[in-house]
Design an enzyme around this catalytic site. Structure first.
Site, PDB file in Angstrom:
ATOM      1  N   GLU A   1       3.149   1.086 -11.320  1.00 42.84           N
ATOM      2  CA  GLU A   1       4.375   1.556 -10.685  1.00 42.84           C
ATOM      3  C   GLU A   1       5.578   1.079 -11.503  1.00 42.84           C
ATOM      4  OE1 GLU A   1       4.228   2.252  -6.391  1.00 42.84           O
ATOM      5  OE2 GLU A   1       3.480   0.202  -6.312  1.00 42.84           O
TER       6      GLU A   1
ATOM      7  N   ASN B   1       7.025  -5.157   4.441  1.00 47.55           N
ATOM      8  CA  ASN B   1       7.642  -6.371   3.891  1.00 47.55           C
ATOM      9  C   ASN B   1       8.781  -6.113   2.910  1.00 47.55           C
ATOM     10  OD1 ASN B   1       5.785  -5.516   1.952  1.00 47.55           O
ATOM     11  ND2 ASN B   1       5.506  -7.577   1.167  1.00 47.55           N
TER      12      ASN B   1
ATOM     13  N   CYS C   1       3.790  -9.784  -1.526  1.00 50.57           N
ATOM     14  CA  CYS C   1       2.467  -9.643  -2.129  1.00 50.57           C
ATOM     15  C   CYS C   1       2.315 -10.580  -3.313  1.00 50.57           C
ATOM     16  CB  CYS C   1       2.244  -8.203  -2.557  1.00 50.57           C
ATOM     17  SG  CYS C   1       3.568  -7.582  -3.589  1.00 50.57           S
TER      18      CYS C   1
ATOM     19  N   GLU D   1      -1.578  -0.266  -4.328  1.00 52.08           N
ATOM     20  CA  GLU D   1      -1.212  -1.651  -4.652  1.00 52.08           C
ATOM     21  C   GLU D   1      -1.392  -2.474  -3.389  1.00 52.08           C
ATOM     22  OE1 GLU D   1      -0.928  -2.903  -7.543  1.00 52.08           O
ATOM     23  OE2 GLU D   1      -0.956  -0.968  -8.571  1.00 52.08           O
TER      24      GLU D   1
HETATM   25  P1  NAD Z   1      -1.112  -2.248   6.203  1.00 59.02           P
HETATM   26  O1  NAD Z   1      -2.208  -1.910   5.269  1.00 59.02           O
HETATM   27  O2  NAD Z   1      -1.457  -2.709   7.561  1.00 59.02           O
HETATM   28  O3  NAD Z   1      -0.124  -1.008   6.390  1.00 59.02           O
HETATM   29  C1  NAD Z   1       0.481  -0.362   5.282  1.00 59.02           C
HETATM   30  C2  NAD Z   1       0.810   1.063   5.672  1.00 59.02           C
HETATM   31  O4  NAD Z   1      -0.406   1.794   5.856  1.00 59.02           O
HETATM   32  C3  NAD Z   1       1.590   1.198   6.969  1.00 59.02           C
HETATM   33  O5  NAD Z   1       2.581   2.178   6.807  1.00 59.02           O
HETATM   34  C4  NAD Z   1       0.520   1.636   7.956  1.00 59.02           C
HETATM   35  O6  NAD Z   1       1.030   2.353   9.051  1.00 59.02           O
HETATM   36  C5  NAD Z   1      -0.340   2.529   7.082  1.00 59.02           C
HETATM   37  N1  NAD Z   1      -1.703   2.781   7.573  1.00 59.02           N
HETATM   38  C6  NAD Z   1      -2.416   2.086   8.483  1.00 59.02           C
HETATM   39  N2  NAD Z   1      -3.647   2.628   8.633  1.00 59.02           N
HETATM   40  C7  NAD Z   1      -3.720   3.676   7.787  1.00 59.02           C
HETATM   41  C8  NAD Z   1      -4.738   4.618   7.451  1.00 59.02           C
HETATM   42  N3  NAD Z   1      -5.945   4.590   8.025  1.00 59.02           N
HETATM   43  N4  NAD Z   1      -4.478   5.560   6.520  1.00 59.02           N
HETATM   44  C9  NAD Z   1      -3.280   5.574   5.902  1.00 59.02           C
HETATM   45  N5  NAD Z   1      -2.270   4.722   6.176  1.00 59.02           N
HETATM   46  C10 NAD Z   1      -2.488   3.767   7.098  1.00 59.02           C
HETATM   47  O7  NAD Z   1      -0.220  -3.352   5.428  1.00 59.02           O
HETATM   48  P2  NAD Z   1       1.063  -4.148   5.968  1.00 59.02           P
HETATM   49  O8  NAD Z   1       0.607  -5.160   6.967  1.00 59.02           O
HETATM   50  O9  NAD Z   1       2.126  -3.184   6.353  1.00 59.02           O
HETATM   51  O10 NAD Z   1       1.560  -4.875   4.639  1.00 59.02           O
HETATM   52  C11 NAD Z   1       1.092  -6.115   4.196  1.00 59.02           C
HETATM   53  C12 NAD Z   1       0.128  -5.937   3.039  1.00 59.02           C
HETATM   54  O11 NAD Z   1       0.758  -5.215   1.997  1.00 59.02           O
HETATM   55  C13 NAD Z   1      -0.302  -7.248   2.416  1.00 59.02           C
HETATM   56  O12 NAD Z   1      -1.693  -7.229   2.161  1.00 59.02           O
HETATM   57  C14 NAD Z   1       0.469  -7.289   1.099  1.00 59.02           C
HETATM   58  O13 NAD Z   1      -0.105  -8.067   0.091  1.00 59.02           O
HETATM   59  C15 NAD Z   1       0.510  -5.857   0.744  1.00 59.02           C
HETATM   60  N6  NAD Z   1       1.594  -5.583  -0.205  1.00 59.02           N
HETATM   61  C16 NAD Z   1       1.254  -5.306  -1.503  1.00 59.02           C
HETATM   62  C17 NAD Z   1       2.253  -5.075  -2.441  1.00 59.02           C
HETATM   63  C18 NAD Z   1       1.906  -4.749  -3.872  1.00 59.02           C
HETATM   64  O14 NAD Z   1       2.735  -4.164  -4.554  1.00 59.02           O
HETATM   65  N7  NAD Z   1       0.719  -5.108  -4.345  1.00 59.02           N
HETATM   66  C19 NAD Z   1       3.600  -5.120  -2.063  1.00 59.02           C
HETATM   67  C20 NAD Z   1       3.901  -5.411  -0.736  1.00 59.02           C
HETATM   68  C21 NAD Z   1       2.886  -5.631   0.182  1.00 59.02           C
END
Ligand code: NAD
Length: 484
Positions: free
Chosen positions: A464, A155, A287, A253
Site C-alpha cells: 500500500e 483504529n 498495527c 493488511e
Molecule cells: P476486524 O477484522 O474486526 O474488522 C475490520 C473490518 O472488517 C471492519 O470494517 C469490519 O466490519 C469488517 N468485517 C468484519 N467481518 C467481515 C467479513 N466477514 N467480511 C468482510 N468484512 C468484515 O478488525 P478491527 O478490530 O476493526 O481492527 C483491528 C485489527 O486491524 C488488528 O488486528 C490490527 O492489527 C489490524 N490493523 C492492521 C493494519 C495494517 O496495516 N497491517 C492497520 C491497522 C489495523
C-alpha cells in the site's frame, strides 16, 4: 458538560444520501460510553448490491475522465479536509478515543495523502519498451481494475480509508467503502469532502452496518474486481476465501506483534522514549505498536526501571482534555481483551512491573502495563493484544535478539536501537518484517513509501501507499503497434 448527539448520519449510494430507516448503528464515545456520537444505518443486502451496481455503472465514465482531472478532485478534497481539520480531529477523538494531538496528526495525514495522490494524476503512466522488430512501438498502459471494495478497521478511521480510496480513485476505479462499526463518522466526513470536491455520483459509495453481512457481499459479489482490506487476521482469512471464488484481486493488511530491540550500546533515554511512543501511543491500538521490547541482558535492569518510571507518569484520560497522553480503548471488547492478557501474563509466570488494571466506570480505560521476564514461548509474547501492554524479553547478544524478534507468526514492523551501524544493518537484513525502523519507533509511516507486512501480517500480494499502490489498483496492458 456531556454532549449527547443523536444525529442520524446517512449512507451514500449512487450519489444519494440515504438516512437510517428502522435499525440504527449507535456510535459511542469510548471515553464516556453514555455519550452517543451519532446514529448510522444498518445497510441491507439490497443496499449493498445497489451500491455495487452504482459503482459498476459509474466506472466507464470515471475511467475515461482524464487522470489529472481525477487528481484535481482529490486535491480539492485535501483542501476541504484542511479547512475542517480541528472539527474532524475532535470527532475522531470522540468516536475512537485517541488523544486530540494523535487525532489531528491522523487528519493531517489524510489531507496529505489526498494531496499526494492528487499529484499522481499528473505523473503515473505506462512504459515504452525497446522493440525487437523494426517499425514497432511497444508500450504498456496502466488501466483501472473496475469496482473495488474497501473495508477498514476503527483504529485509523480516516487515514486508512484515505490511503486506499485516494489511489483507487486517481487510477480510475470506482469504490464501495465500508468503515468499521466503531468509528464511521470520521470516515463519513472524508467521503463528504470528496462529494463536495465534485466527485460524480456512484464513484464512491459509503455503507455502514454489520461487517459480516456487508463484508461478505462486498468481497464475494461477482461485480467486484478488487478487495482492499485492513483489519484482523481472522476477518482477513474469511475475505481471502470469499474473494478468490471470483478471482478478484485481493490486498490484506492485518495484525502485528512488533518488537523493539535495544542493544547494549543504545542511548537509553532514546530507547525509553521509543518504547513509550510505540507501546503506549494510540493506547497500543496500532498495527505497528511496540508490543515486545527485546533488550540485551547487560542493560535490561537499567532500561526496565527507566521505562517503568516514564510509563507510570503517563496521563490517561479523555483524549479531548489537554495534557492527556493516552486515551481509552475503543470498546468493551478491546478492554476485556487487554484485561484477559493482564491475567494471562501473570498466569504464565511473567513479572508484572506496572499497571495491569482497568477502570471502566465511565469509559474503557486500561493502565499502561509492563511485563518483565517474558519468555518467547508465552502467549503474551506471541499474540496480538492491541492494547497498552509491553512484554519485555531479555536477550543475549544481537543474534539471539534477532532470533527472538523472528519467533512469531507476524511480520509487520520491527525496530532496533543502537549506535552500531553494522548491527543496525544486520538487523535490517535478517529480520522478517515488512517495515524496519532504526532508532525510530515501530509506529509511524511515510505516506510515499511502500507499506505492508510479511508472514501472517499480510496476504503478501501488493503493498500500500506511495506509487506501490498503483500495482494493486491498476492492471497492465501491453500494446504492439506496427507502423511500418
Ligand atoms: P476486524 O477484522 O474486526 O474488522 C475490520 C473490518 O472488517 C471492519 O470494517 C469490519 O466490519 C469488517 N468485517 C468484519 N467481518 C467481515 C467479513 N466477514 N467480511 C468482510 N468484512 C468484515 O478488525 P478491527 O478490530 O476493526 O481492527 C483491528 C485489527 O486491524 C488488528 O488486528 C490490527 O492489527 C489490524 N490493523 C492492521 C493494519 C495494517 O496495516 N497491517 C492497520 C491497522 C489495523
Amino acid at each position: 458538560m456531556v454532549k449527547i448527539d443523536t444525529k442520524s448520519h446517512p449512507n451514500l449510494i449512487g450519489g444519494e444520501w440515504k438516512p437510517p430507516k428502522d435499525n440504527t448503528l449507535k456510535n459511542h464515545n469510548p471515553a464516556d460510553y453514555n455519550e452517543v456520537v451519532g446514529l448510522f444505518p444498518m445497510a441491507t443486502l439490497e443496499d449493498i448490491r445497489s451500491a455495487i451496481d452504482s459503482a459498476r455503472s459509474a466506472f466507464p465514465g470515471w475511467a475515461r475522465t482524464p487522470a489529472p482531472a481525477r487528481g484535481a478532485i482529490l486535491d480539492k478534497a485535501s483542501q476541504i479536509i484542511s479547512a475542517r481539520l480541528d472539527e474532524i480531529a475532535t470527532t475522531l477523538t470522540r468516536e475512537e478515543g485517541k488523544t486530540f494531538v494523535e487525532a489531528k496528526g491522523e487528519v493531517i495525514r489524510a489531507r496529505d495523502i489526498f494531496k499526494y495522490y492528487g499529484g499522481e494524476g499528473w505523473r503515473y503512466g505506462g512504459q515504452v519498451l525497446p522493440s525487437s522488430v523494426n517499425d514497432e512501438l511497444l508500450y504498456t498502459r496502466r488501466e483501472p481494475l473496475g469496482v473495488v471494495s474497501i473495508i477498514t478497521p476503527w483504529n485509523f478511521p480516516i487515514a486508512i480509508p484515505t490511503w486506499k480510496i485516494a489511489p483507487a480513485l486517481v487510477y480510475g476505479n470506482t469504490v464501495v467503502f465500508k468503515p468499521a462499526e466503531d468509528a464511521p463518522l470520521t470516515a463519513l466526513m472524508m467521503v463528504e469532502a470528496l462529494v463536495e470536491a465534485g466527485l460524480p455520483a456512484g464513484v464512491v459509495n459509503f455503507l455502514t452496518g454489520d461487517g459480516e453481512l456487508i463484508g461478505t457481499e462486498m468481497t464475494g459479489n461477482s461485480n467486484v474486481n478488487g478487495v482492499s482490506f485492513t483489519g484482523s487476521h481472522n476477518t482477513g482469512s474469511k475475505i481471502y476465501q470469499n474473494a478468490i471464488k471470483n478471482m478478484a484481486r485481493v490486498q490484506l493488511e492485518m495484525g502485528g506483534k512488533n518488537a523493539l530491540v535495544i542493544l547494549k550500546d543504545a542511548n537509553l533515554e532514546l530507547a525509553v522514549k521509543l518504547a513509550i511512543t510505540g507501546g503506549f501511543g494510540l493506547t497500543g491500538q496500532a498495527c505497528t505498536a511496540t508490543s515486545r521490547v527485546i533488550v540485551e541482558e547487560e542493560i535490561a535492569d537499567a532500561f526496565v526501571s527507566a521505562l517503568s518510571k516514564a510509563a507510570k507518569n503517563l496521563n490517561v484520560g479523555n483524549g479531548l482534555e489537554s495534557g492527556v497522553q493516552m486515551g481509552p480503548l475503543v470498546n468493551h471488547d478491546q478492554l476485556e481483551i487487554s484485561q484477559s492478557y493482564f491475567a494471562l501474563g501473570k498466569k504464565e509466570g511473567a513479572e508484572l512491573l506496572l499497571g495491569g488494571e482497568v477502570d471502566d466506570h465511565k469509559g474503557y480505560f486500561a493502565q499502561a502495563t509492563i511485563f518483565d521476564h517474558v519468555e518467547p514461548t508465552m502467549r503474551i509474547a506471541r499474540e496480538e493484544i492491541f492494547g497498552p501492554v509491553i512484554s519485555v524479553i531479555r536477550a543475549n547478544g544481537l543474534n539471539d535478539a534477532i532470533e527472538k524478534t523472528n519467533a512469531i507468526s507476524f511480520g509487520l514492523s520491527a525496530g532496533v536501537v543502537t549506535n552500531n551501524l553494522k548491527d543496525a544493518f544486520a538487523f535490517a537484513n535478517q529480520v522478517d518484517a515488512g517495515v524496519i525502523k532504526i532508532n525510530e519507533p515501530t509506529t509511524g509511516l511515510a505516506l510515499n513509501a511502500p507499506f505492508g507486512g510479511f508472514k501472517q501480517s499480510s496476504a503478501n500480494t501488493f503493498k500500500e501507499m506511495g506509487q506501490a499502490a498503483m500495482d494493486f489498483y491498476t492492471r497492465t496492458k501491453t500494446v504492439y503497434v506496427n507502423h511500418g
